[in-house]
Design an enzyme around this catalytic site. Structure first.
Site, mmCIF file in Angstrom:
data_model
loop_
_atom_site.group_PDB
_atom_site.id
_atom_site.type_symbol
_atom_site.label_atom_id
_atom_site.label_comp_id
_atom_site.label_asym_id
_atom_site.label_seq_id
_atom_site.Cartn_x
_atom_site.Cartn_y
_atom_site.Cartn_z
ATOM 1 N N CYS A 170 -1.809 -2.638 7.813
ATOM 2 C CA CYS A 170 -1.683 -3.527 6.655
ATOM 3 C C CYS A 170 -0.356 -4.278 6.603
ATOM 4 C CB CYS A 170 -1.957 -2.752 5.375
ATOM 5 S SG CYS A 170 -3.710 -2.307 5.272
ATOM 6 N N LYS A 221 -6.690 -5.251 -3.009
ATOM 7 C CA LYS A 221 -7.387 -5.796 -1.838
ATOM 8 C C LYS A 221 -8.312 -4.733 -1.259
ATOM 9 C CE LYS A 221 -3.799 -4.378 1.350
ATOM 10 N NZ LYS A 221 -4.658 -3.415 2.083
ATOM 11 N N ASP A 266 0.804 -1.238 0.000
ATOM 12 C CA ASP A 266 0.000 0.000 0.000
ATOM 13 C C ASP A 266 0.835 1.287 0.000
ATOM 14 O OD1 ASP A 266 -1.863 -2.004 0.293
ATOM 15 O OD2 ASP A 266 -2.715 -1.273 2.161
HETATM 16 C C1 VGL Z 1 -4.625 0.639 5.747
HETATM 17 C C2 VGL Z 1 -6.284 1.357 7.140
HETATM 18 C C3 VGL Z 1 -7.218 1.181 6.144
HETATM 19 C C4 VGL Z 1 -3.176 0.349 5.565
HETATM 20 C C5 VGL Z 1 -5.545 0.446 4.743
HETATM 21 O O1 VGL Z 1 -2.704 0.270 4.403
HETATM 22 O O2 VGL Z 1 -2.473 0.198 6.604
HETATM 23 N N1 VGL Z 1 -4.999 1.083 6.937
HETATM 24 N N2 VGL Z 1 -6.834 0.735 4.941
#
Ligand code: VGL
Ligand code: ZN
Length: 233
Positions: A167, A116, A18
């Site tokens: 994540c 995802k 991410d």
């Molecule tokens: C994430 C909260 C919501 C992350 C993703 O990438 O850590 N955190 N969605």
């Protein structure tokens, strides 16, 4: 000093979690210093044969958005059929600027790209298992991350990206469950650091403890070659 030309063993993959605009300063769910990991991640990737990129991607009105729950604010929790879910500001919406990878992140055609969080009613911190701990995100070819890594002969994963306490950490815990050895690169990740409900700790400290309990190593990028058993000059 480490050798700049080292190569990770062929059974070890790099996962970049991410590394997206919304988790960097100026983004909807900005992590302090999130953009500072990009050069570290870029420098690491050349040492690996296999690189996996995960992308948090949500439909509008996603169940993890506080705005989808009457009377709820970001960082509060809600009970979902699959358990307690933290609520977030709207982020990483499909089609937005925020969902895109950071502009300086190096992405190559050979990278395996996993989306995802695309299901309306289940959040997915990890690319291995969604937050119900059952459903699994799939690559475009229908395979799961575990199947894909197993098929490639991978037994160990190195984790980088955002955010450490959500994540990245959940990837680590799931990877251990599915039989992988796991190393997290601490200067290639940053934490959100949410206070826990009892006020006794925060989500970063909690994740530190959970990863340690599961045998996950957390090392600096400089110490990574040695941790992976790469011969040192
Ligand atoms: C994430 C909260 C919501 C992350 C993703 O990438 O850590 N955190 N969605
Ligand atoms: Zn998300």
């Amino acid at each position: 000093m480490t050798n700049a030309n080292w190569t990770a063993p062929a059974d070890t993959a790099l996962i970049i979690v991410d590394a997206q605009n919304d988790f960097c300063p100026g983004g909807a769910l900005a992590v302090d210093g999130g953009d500072e990991i990009i050069p570290v991640v870029n420098a690491l990737r050349d040492h690996f044969n296999l690189v996996v990129l995960t992308q948090d991607k949500h439909p509008s009105g996603h169940c993890s958005f506080a705005s989808s729950h009457d009377g709820k604010a970001p960082f509060e929790t809600v009970e979902m059929p699959y358990g307690t879910q933290v609520l977030w500001p709207d982020h990483c919406e499909d089609g937005s600027e925020g969902v895109k990878f950071h502009k300086d992140l190096i992405v190559q055609d050979t990278d395996l790209w996993l989306e995802k969080g695309t299901h309306q009613d289940i959040d997915s911190y990890s690319g291995f298992y969604e937050n119900d701990q059952k459903t699994q995100p799939r690559f475009a070819n229908g395979k799961t991350l575990t199947e894909t890594l197993n098929d490639a002969g991978i037994t160990r994963v190195v984790l980088t990206g955002l955010a450490y306490d959500f994540c990245v950490g959940w990837h680590g815990l799931d990877a251990v469950k599915d039989g992988f050895e796991v190393v997290v690169v601490d200067d290639a990740t940053r934490a959100i650091g949410m206070p826990t409900e009892d006020g006794q700790s925060d989500s970063k400290q909690d994740m530190d403890a959970q990863l340690a309990q599961n045998g996950v190593k957390v090392v600096s990028a400089a110490d990574l070659p040695q941790t992976l058993g790469v011969p040192q000059p």
